[in-house]
Design a protein around this motif. Sequence first.
Motif, mmCIF file in Angstrom:
data_model
loop_
_atom_site.group_PDB
_atom_site.id
_atom_site.type_symbol
_atom_site.label_atom_id
_atom_site.label_comp_id
_atom_site.label_asym_id
_atom_site.label_seq_id
_atom_site.Cartn_x
_atom_site.Cartn_y
_atom_site.Cartn_z
ATOM 1 N N HIS A 176 0.666 -1.390 0.007
ATOM 2 C CA HIS A 176 -0.075 -0.291 0.011
ATOM 3 C C HIS A 176 0.803 1.217 0.266
ATOM 4 O O HIS A 176 2.043 1.188 0.354
ATOM 5 C CB HIS A 176 -0.873 -0.307 1.065
ATOM 6 N N ARG A 177 1.035 2.113 -0.610
ATOM 7 C CA ARG A 177 0.837 4.072 -0.430
ATOM 8 C C ARG A 177 1.431 3.311 0.753
ATOM 9 O O ARG A 177 2.448 4.673 0.674
ATOM 10 C CB ARG A 177 0.293 4.638 -1.481
ATOM 11 N N ASP A 178 0.393 3.880 2.071
ATOM 12 C CA ASP A 178 0.953 4.625 2.835
ATOM 13 C C ASP A 178 2.019 3.096 3.619
ATOM 14 O O ASP A 178 2.897 4.038 4.381
ATOM 15 C CB ASP A 178 -0.368 4.184 3.781
ATOM 16 N N TYR A 179 2.307 2.131 3.669
ATOM 17 C CA TYR A 179 3.302 1.775 4.037
ATOM 18 C C TYR A 179 4.112 2.255 3.325
ATOM 19 O O TYR A 179 5.344 2.246 4.357
ATOM 20 C CB TYR A 179 2.637 0.341 3.760
ATOM 21 N N LEU A 180 4.980 2.477 2.321
ATOM 22 C CA LEU A 180 5.866 2.991 1.343
ATOM 23 C C LEU A 180 6.198 4.059 1.432
ATOM 24 O O LEU A 180 7.592 4.956 1.994
ATOM 25 C CB LEU A 180 5.998 2.473 -0.299
ATOM 26 N N ASP A 181 5.169 5.622 2.067
ATOM 27 C CA ASP A 181 5.896 5.838 2.604
ATOM 28 C C ASP A 181 5.559 6.245 4.128
ATOM 29 O O ASP A 181 7.371 6.860 4.730
ATOM 30 C CB ASP A 181 4.282 7.310 2.615
ATOM 31 N N ARG A 182 5.856 5.469 4.713
ATOM 32 C CA ARG A 182 6.557 5.232 6.025
ATOM 33 C C ARG A 182 7.913 4.262 6.416
ATOM 34 O O ARG A 182 8.923 4.495 7.042
ATOM 35 C CB ARG A 182 5.810 4.582 6.928
ATOM 36 N N ARG A 183 8.021 3.307 5.705
ATOM 37 C CA ARG A 183 9.147 2.386 4.721
ATOM 38 C C ARG A 183 10.424 2.697 4.051
ATOM 39 O O ARG A 183 11.293 1.913 4.270
ATOM 40 C CB ARG A 183 8.135 1.101 5.856
ATOM 41 N N ALA A 193 15.002 -7.565 3.435
ATOM 42 C CA ALA A 193 14.999 -7.767 4.781
ATOM 43 C C ALA A 193 15.095 -6.713 5.693
ATOM 44 O O ALA A 193 14.536 -7.137 6.841
ATOM 45 C CB ALA A 193 16.701 -8.163 4.848
ATOM 46 N N GLY A 194 14.629 -5.276 5.209
ATOM 47 C CA GLY A 194 14.351 -4.076 6.341
ATOM 48 C C GLY A 194 12.582 -4.326 6.258
ATOM 49 O O GLY A 194 12.770 -2.829 6.812
ATOM 50 N N HIS A 195 12.033 -5.204 5.701
ATOM 51 C CA HIS A 195 10.919 -4.930 5.295
ATOM 52 C C HIS A 195 9.986 -6.117 6.194
ATOM 53 O O HIS A 195 10.160 -6.614 6.386
ATOM 54 C CB HIS A 195 10.524 -4.225 3.792
ATOM 55 N N ASP A 196 8.373 -4.949 6.587
ATOM 56 C CA ASP A 196 7.340 -6.082 6.933
ATOM 57 C C ASP A 196 6.700 -6.816 5.913
ATOM 58 O O ASP A 196 6.177 -6.335 5.258
ATOM 59 C CB ASP A 196 6.499 -5.370 7.507
ATOM 60 N N LEU A 197 7.261 -8.575 5.983
ATOM 61 C CA LEU A 197 6.519 -9.091 4.459
ATOM 62 C C LEU A 197 5.476 -9.859 5.230
ATOM 63 O O LEU A 197 5.648 -10.084 6.024
ATOM 64 C CB LEU A 197 7.891 -10.215 4.487
ATOM 65 N N ILE A 198 4.639 -10.333 4.142
ATOM 66 C CA ILE A 198 4.345 -11.322 4.117
ATOM 67 C C ILE A 198 3.854 -12.100 3.427
ATOM 68 O O ILE A 198 3.683 -12.263 2.601
ATOM 69 C CB ILE A 198 2.255 -10.280 3.751
ATOM 70 N N GLY A 239 -1.873 -1.846 4.488
ATOM 71 C CA GLY A 239 -1.082 -1.781 4.948
ATOM 72 C C GLY A 239 -0.028 -2.242 5.512
ATOM 73 O O GLY A 239 0.931 -1.310 6.442
ATOM 74 N N PHE A 240 0.169 -3.390 6.120
ATOM 75 C CA PHE A 240 0.431 -3.733 6.670
ATOM 76 C C PHE A 240 1.806 -4.175 6.455
ATOM 77 O O PHE A 240 3.217 -4.262 7.345
ATOM 78 C CB PHE A 240 0.426 -5.609 6.975
ATOM 79 N N GLY A 241 2.462 -4.440 5.400
ATOM 80 C CA GLY A 241 3.401 -4.679 4.535
ATOM 81 C C GLY A 241 3.544 -5.100 3.307
ATOM 82 O O GLY A 241 2.697 -4.498 1.925
ATOM 83 N N ILE A 242 4.808 -5.838 2.596
ATOM 84 C CA ILE A 242 5.050 -6.020 1.012
ATOM 85 C C ILE A 242 4.310 -8.131 1.048
ATOM 86 O O ILE A 242 5.144 -8.427 1.659
ATOM 87 C CB ILE A 242 6.220 -5.972 1.045
#
Length: 324
Positions: A176-183, A193-198, A239-242
């Motif tokens: 989600h765009r919101d997640y990418l704006d944050r992370r 490896a530095g992201h919240d993966l689903i 927006g949980f992650g990728i």
Amino acid sequence: MKSDPSWDLYRTFLAVVEEGSLSGAARRLDLTQPTVARHIDALESAVGYDLFLRSQRGLIATEAALELKPYAETLASTSAALLRAASGYARTTDGGSVKGTVRITASEVVGAEHLPPILARLRQRHPQLVIELVLSNEVSDLLRRDADIAVRMVEPAQDALIARRLSGIGLGLFAHRDYLDRRGVPASMTDLAGHDLIGFDRETPALRGILRRFPVLNRAAFALRADSDLAQIAAIRAGFGIGGCQIPVARRHPDLVHVLAREFELELGMWIVMHEDLKTSPRCRAVFNALVEGMDATMDKSAAQTTGSGTSTCDSRSATIAPM
């Protein structure tokens, strides 16, 4: 065998095996518990040995019962298929030839995201048609008549099946765009490896094939694990992650962003499959053709969108069953 048991006894037997208790089987079959007990006693008397061990926790299936279970499951599937076939000859108010019940099995995403509009149009054309839709990522046995028609992501290997291959469907990584704006947006697969993966919870043979190509997407790396593809997509949208998502599904949500499109490219196969004995059935033929045409149109639309973004797709190899 001391006698030839009634089919009803096998149905009750299967319910007790799967429920693990007389009360559970009674609720499932809408029978009284004493009736279920009598059925089990009658079947044990007919076969000449005990099928269950009685315990305070319920009934435990014996080795003999577990050996009989697949045959009882086949009887149940055959009985259901018989009723579906019979429904195609019921009297109707409009005199149409396409009527009765057709059971379709499909993966979660295909069944929830792609099939509803196809089935809605089909029902409008054939108002006497009833659809049973089973969503499962497991491959149903069409030879055993667990379903009439299957939409599969793997090529069928069984004989006696009619299969039509469609264009492949792309799978990509989305957030989600919101997640990418944050992370931030990952620039490479190693950045994941530095992201919240689903991702998945239980590994399957198909997933092991993906892991060999993309080892970073392993279970230990996931911040959210779910075996339900729909749950994974919902988490991406929230927006949980990728996570992985079919490209045509993601395209319907403008807030989802395709990340690492060149580094992560996968194409899933698509087949519409039916037992060859059903090709003369008007109801099954109509549903089969509608699924082929509808899914092919969906894939063509997705291919046009994806080609515009620079991702290649395979050609369609679809066909329909000609009217008979």
